[in-house]
Design a protein around this motif. Structure first.
Motif, PDB file in Angstrom:
ATOM      1  N   TYR A 292     -22.306 -50.629   1.862  1.00 10.26           N
ATOM      2  CA  TYR A 292     -22.347 -49.851   3.271  1.00 10.26           C
ATOM      3  C   TYR A 292     -23.308 -48.898   2.950  1.00 10.26           C
ATOM      4  CZ  TYR A 292     -20.240 -46.319   6.503  1.00 10.26           C
ATOM      5  OH  TYR A 292     -19.916 -45.550   7.520  1.00 10.26           O
ATOM      6  N   VAL A 293     -24.416 -49.130   3.619  1.00 10.93           N
ATOM      7  CA  VAL A 293     -25.637 -48.063   3.567  1.00 10.93           C
ATOM      8  C   VAL A 293     -25.768 -46.983   4.614  1.00 10.93           C
ATOM      9  CG1 VAL A 293     -27.069 -49.701   1.922  1.00 10.93           C
ATOM     10  CG2 VAL A 293     -27.295 -49.773   4.513  1.00 10.93           C
ATOM     11  N   LEU A 294     -25.960 -45.819   4.268  1.00 11.40           N
ATOM     12  CA  LEU A 294     -26.425 -44.715   4.985  1.00 11.40           C
ATOM     13  C   LEU A 294     -27.713 -44.523   5.280  1.00 11.40           C
ATOM     14  CD1 LEU A 294     -24.030 -42.454   2.758  1.00 11.40           C
ATOM     15  CD2 LEU A 294     -23.443 -43.959   4.560  1.00 11.40           C
ATOM     16  N   GLY A 295     -28.070 -45.585   6.097  1.00  6.64           N
ATOM     17  CA  GLY A 295     -29.574 -45.752   6.622  1.00  6.64           C
ATOM     18  C   GLY A 295     -29.966 -47.022   6.195  1.00  6.64           C
ATOM     19  N   PRO A 296     -30.951 -47.293   5.424  1.00  4.23           N
ATOM     20  CA  PRO A 296     -31.835 -46.240   4.637  1.00  4.23           C
ATOM     21  C   PRO A 296     -32.836 -45.815   5.585  1.00  4.23           C
ATOM     22  CG  PRO A 296     -31.902 -48.230   3.416  1.00  4.23           C
ATOM     23  CD  PRO A 296     -30.821 -48.602   4.574  1.00  4.23           C
ATOM     24  N   LEU A 297     -33.279 -44.467   5.480  1.00  2.44           N
ATOM     25  CA  LEU A 297     -34.407 -44.041   6.300  1.00  2.44           C
ATOM     26  C   LEU A 297     -35.621 -44.374   5.486  1.00  2.44           C
ATOM     27  CD1 LEU A 297     -32.057 -41.875   7.157  1.00  2.44           C
ATOM     28  CD2 LEU A 297     -33.905 -40.977   8.489  1.00  2.44           C
ATOM     29  N   VAL A 298     -36.760 -44.857   6.237  1.00  2.00           N
ATOM     30  CA  VAL A 298     -37.666 -45.222   5.507  1.00  2.00           C
ATOM     31  C   VAL A 298     -38.946 -44.327   5.250  1.00  2.00           C
ATOM     32  CG1 VAL A 298     -37.099 -47.950   5.531  1.00  2.00           C
ATOM     33  CG2 VAL A 298     -38.545 -46.529   7.418  1.00  2.00           C
ATOM     34  N   THR A 299     -38.732 -43.125   5.987  1.00  2.00           N
ATOM     35  CA  THR A 299     -39.573 -42.106   5.855  1.00  2.00           C
ATOM     36  C   THR A 299     -39.072 -40.949   6.068  1.00  2.00           C
ATOM     37  OG1 THR A 299     -41.472 -41.099   6.939  1.00  2.00           O
ATOM     38  CG2 THR A 299     -40.459 -42.550   8.414  1.00  2.00           C
ATOM     39  N   ASP A 300     -39.439 -39.699   5.799  1.00  2.00           N
ATOM     40  CA  ASP A 300     -38.836 -38.398   5.952  1.00  2.00           C
ATOM     41  C   ASP A 300     -39.421 -37.533   7.153  1.00  2.00           C
ATOM     42  OD1 ASP A 300     -37.642 -38.957   3.366  1.00  2.00           O
ATOM     43  OD2 ASP A 300     -39.301 -37.680   2.125  1.00  2.00           O
ATOM     44  N   ILE A 301     -40.351 -38.161   7.794  1.00  2.00           N
ATOM     45  CA  ILE A 301     -41.044 -37.323   8.907  1.00  2.00           C
ATOM     46  C   ILE A 301     -40.845 -37.952  10.214  1.00  2.00           C
ATOM     47  CG2 ILE A 301     -43.001 -36.510   7.062  1.00  2.00           C
ATOM     48  CD1 ILE A 301     -44.812 -38.769   8.348  1.00  2.00           C
ATOM     49  N   ALA A 302     -39.737 -38.446  10.464  1.00  2.00           N
ATOM     50  CA  ALA A 302     -39.473 -39.198  11.634  1.00  2.00           C
ATOM     51  C   ALA A 302     -38.522 -38.223  12.755  1.00  2.00           C
ATOM     52  CB  ALA A 302     -39.008 -40.644  11.654  1.00  2.00           C
ATOM     53  N   ALA A 303     -38.216 -37.013  12.272  1.00  2.00           N
ATOM     54  CA  ALA A 303     -37.013 -36.336  12.825  1.00  2.00           C
ATOM     55  C   ALA A 303     -37.309 -36.358  14.653  1.00  2.00           C
ATOM     56  CB  ALA A 303     -37.453 -34.697  12.444  1.00  2.00           C
ATOM     57  N   GLY A 304     -36.224 -36.547  15.155  1.00  2.00           N
ATOM     58  CA  GLY A 304     -36.344 -36.758  16.622  1.00  2.00           C
ATOM     59  C   GLY A 304     -36.258 -38.237  16.794  1.00  2.00           C
ATOM     60  N   ASP A 306     -35.461 -40.345  14.024  1.00  2.00           N
ATOM     61  CA  ASP A 306     -34.602 -41.034  12.760  1.00  2.00           C
ATOM     62  C   ASP A 306     -33.742 -42.067  12.941  1.00  2.00           C
ATOM     63  OD1 ASP A 306     -35.987 -39.656  10.683  1.00  2.00           O
ATOM     64  OD2 ASP A 306     -34.639 -37.704  10.837  1.00  2.00           O
ATOM     65  N   HIS A 307     -33.563 -42.397  14.151  1.00  3.97           N
ATOM     66  CA  HIS A 307     -32.896 -43.550  14.331  1.00  3.97           C
ATOM     67  C   HIS A 307     -33.435 -44.858  14.291  1.00  3.97           C
ATOM     68  CE1 HIS A 307     -34.564 -42.570  18.190  1.00  3.97           C
ATOM     69  NE2 HIS A 307     -33.863 -43.459  18.789  1.00  3.97           N
ATOM     70  N   VAL A 308     -34.790 -44.670  14.586  1.00  2.00           N
ATOM     71  CA  VAL A 308     -35.690 -45.583  14.364  1.00  2.00           C
ATOM     72  C   VAL A 308     -36.092 -46.110  12.729  1.00  2.00           C
ATOM     73  CG1 VAL A 308     -38.290 -46.462  15.104  1.00  2.00           C
ATOM     74  CG2 VAL A 308     -36.576 -45.117  16.611  1.00  2.00           C
ATOM     75  N   ALA A 309     -36.482 -44.843  12.007  1.00  2.00           N
ATOM     76  CA  ALA A 309     -36.439 -44.905  10.947  1.00  2.00           C
ATOM     77  C   ALA A 309     -35.292 -45.558   9.847  1.00  2.00           C
ATOM     78  CB  ALA A 309     -36.828 -43.500  10.078  1.00  2.00           C
ATOM     79  N   CYS A 310     -34.187 -45.259  10.752  1.00  2.00           N
ATOM     80  CA  CYS A 310     -33.002 -45.850   9.997  1.00  2.00           C
ATOM     81  C   CYS A 310     -32.944 -47.405  10.186  1.00  2.00           C
ATOM     82  CB  CYS A 310     -31.827 -45.158  10.595  1.00  2.00           C
ATOM     83  SG  CYS A 310     -30.437 -45.890  10.383  1.00  2.00           S
ATOM     84  N   VAL A 328     -27.737 -43.734  12.265  1.00  2.00           N
ATOM     85  CA  VAL A 328     -28.519 -42.536  12.420  1.00  2.00           C
ATOM     86  C   VAL A 328     -28.809 -42.254  13.942  1.00  2.00           C
ATOM     87  CG1 VAL A 328     -30.451 -41.407  11.716  1.00  2.00           C
ATOM     88  CG2 VAL A 328     -29.299 -42.370  10.048  1.00  2.00           C
ATOM     89  N   THR A 329     -28.759 -41.098  14.336  1.00  2.00           N
ATOM     90  CA  THR A 329     -28.865 -40.853  15.821  1.00  2.00           C
ATOM     91  C   THR A 329     -30.213 -40.039  15.841  1.00  2.00           C
ATOM     92  OG1 THR A 329     -28.270 -38.637  16.174  1.00  2.00           O
ATOM     93  CG2 THR A 329     -26.365 -40.401  16.108  1.00  2.00           C
ATOM     94  N   PRO A 330     -30.944 -40.032  17.068  1.00  2.00           N
ATOM     95  CA  PRO A 330     -32.084 -39.082  17.211  1.00  2.00           C
ATOM     96  C   PRO A 330     -31.880 -37.740  16.869  1.00  2.00           C
ATOM     97  CG  PRO A 330     -31.427 -40.292  19.191  1.00  2.00           C
ATOM     98  CD  PRO A 330     -30.263 -40.661  18.257  1.00  2.00           C
ATOM     99  N   ALA A 331     -30.879 -37.349  16.882  1.00  2.00           N
ATOM    100  CA  ALA A 331     -30.232 -35.789  16.187  1.00  2.00           C
ATOM    101  C   ALA A 331     -30.371 -35.499  14.771  1.00  2.00           C
ATOM    102  CB  ALA A 331     -29.139 -35.449  16.950  1.00  2.00           C
TER     103      ALA A 331
END
Ligand code: SF4
Length: 427
Positions: A292-304, A306-310, A328-331
């Motif tokens: 069960y993965v929490l993301g993973p987010l592939v970059t740290d700079i996508a705030a707003g 982050d659902h796409v990074a996820c 992950v949501t846009p928030a």
């Protein structure tokens, strides 16, 4: 008896039958995978409205939506609306992460309404109540923590995140590692504070048998949490993360020995080039337990966004073996998501899961796309709307900009490529 215990005794339970039908797999095969621990059906015996869901190898990749109040935003009705929107958008599970308001009432209402599995992180409620009753989280006791776990299990919670692998030895690894973000897991931070203050071992690790006894009683699936998951790309796949995962592998075996269903939680923030390695390590160390993965987010700079990074990370993780994607949501990293953020997060993560299902050769997923291709070729717009992941949004776009000729769309209008060549490729 738990699902794994029943599977090991050769039974095909009503829950297994329902899951087999949803997944279009043989019930006997499903039972055997559950017996081996490779698939879980989080289905608390007390969750009466549940339509069971299977998670693990060989099944559709599932999507979880996190909902729940926070100390700065605690509107009970809004969280129930998020539950409804999550289900409508296609979430396979929700986690109630409430830390404010009447947590018991909120969880009770969610369980009463939810037809999909409900998860929690019990240490949140245990800490909130301890702070309210005694003034500080360091006053938390093992008994309080286990009381909350039992209370939530009695209510019908289907799976719980428990950070049992966050041991003193893992914290030593963390201290020596020199991370940037140290700990970003809320539950992990609570337990670390308590452990360091009291100079004691993690009560969830020390009293693991007590936890297994509660889990067995209600068929509560344990989601062994990653309190030391990396919180930024630079911290990914380090000694602290892998040390915790090794402990989780050991605890997985102990849970199976006690007929308890278990899945493993994973990162976090991971660069694209390390995702596949993370999936392989987890499956090896935890003997094929669902991941069960929490993301993973592939970059740290996508705030707003982050659902796409996820979703980028989730698609790759799913294709490489992850079984369950936490949205992950846009928030994310900015504020508590609102209802529309929740919808967007679920849809984007469903797309990631479906893309990974195709890559893994899931024949049902592949056929859905083939049907979509045929509907597009036939300019059959109704069929297209039935096949898309987010029909409401697709319909809205088509209706807000209607074409002059009904069978095409305004992208190319009368120069519709499909329509032009259709006559020459009739067969
Ligand atoms: S108009 Fe263009 S975009 Fe629209 S259906 Fe025809 S080919 Fe596709």
């Amino acid at each position: 008896m738990t699902q794994i215990k029943k599977a090991r005794s050769g039974m095909i339970t009503p829950e297994m039958k329902i899951v087999a039908e949803k997944e279009q797999v043989a019930p006997e095969w499903l039972r055997d995978q559950i017996a081996k621990g490779r698939i879980v059906i989080p289905a608390n015996v007390r969750h009466s409205r549940l339509s069971p869901v299977g998670i693990g190898e060989g099944l559709f990749i599932k999507v979880n939506a996190n909902i729940g109040t926070s100390s700065d935003h605690a509107i009970f009705e809004e969280e129930l609306e998020k539950l409804r929107v999550s289900i409508e958008a296609g979430a396979d599970a929700v986690m109630d992460l409430s830390t404010a308001g009447d947590i018991d009432a909120c969880l009770g209402a969610i369980l009463e309404e939810s037809t999909i599995p409900v998860g929690t992180v019990p240490v949140y409620q245990a800490v909130v109540e301890t702070v309210e009753e005694k003034g500080a989280l360091i006053d938390l006791t093992a008994d309080k923590l286990f009381d909350v776990i039992e209370r939530q299990a009695e209510k019908g919670v289907d799976f719980i995140t428990v950070h049992c692998g966050l041991t003193r030895a893992a914290l030593e690894m963390l201290k020596g590692q020199g991370r940037i973000t140290d700990i970003v897991s809320r539950g992990g931070a609570f337990l670390t504070t308590w452990m360091l203050h009291h100079d004691r071992e993690n009560p969830l690790y020390e009293n693991y048998d007590r936890l297994l006894a509660i889990a067995r009683k209600y068929d509560l699936t344990l989601s062994l949490g990653d309190g030391l998951r990396p919180g930024c790309i630079a911290d990914a796949t380090d000694r602290a993360q892998i040390h915790e995962l090794m402990t989780l592998g050991h605890l997985t075996r102990q849970a199976w020995d006690q007929d308890v269903q278990v899945m493993i939680e994973g990162p976090g923030h991971v660069p694209l080039n390390e995702i596949e390695t993370n999936m392989i390590i987890q499956k090896k160390l935890c003997q094929g337990a669902p991941f069960y993965v929490l993301g993973p987010l592939v970059t740290d700079i996508a705030a707003g966004y982050d659902h796409v990074a996820c979703a980028i990370g989730g698609a790759l993780a799913g294709a490489a073996g992850a079984d369950f994607l936490c949205y992950v949501t846009p928030a994310e990293h900015l504020c508590l998501p609102n209802v529309e953020d929740v919808r967007e997060g679920v849809v984007v993560t469903k797309i990631a899961a479906h893309a990974a299902d195709i890559a893994k050769g899931n024949r049902v997923a592949i056929e859905r796309d083939r049907q979509m291709a045929l509907a597009r070729k036939n300019l059959d717009w109704e069929a297209q709307m039935k096949l898309v992941i987010a029909p409401t949004k697709a319909r809205k776009y088509r209706e807000q900009n209607p074409p002059a000729e009904d069978d095409v769309c305004t992208m190319c209008g009368k120069y519709c490529a499909i329509k032009q060549v259709k006559e020459y490729f009739k067969d």
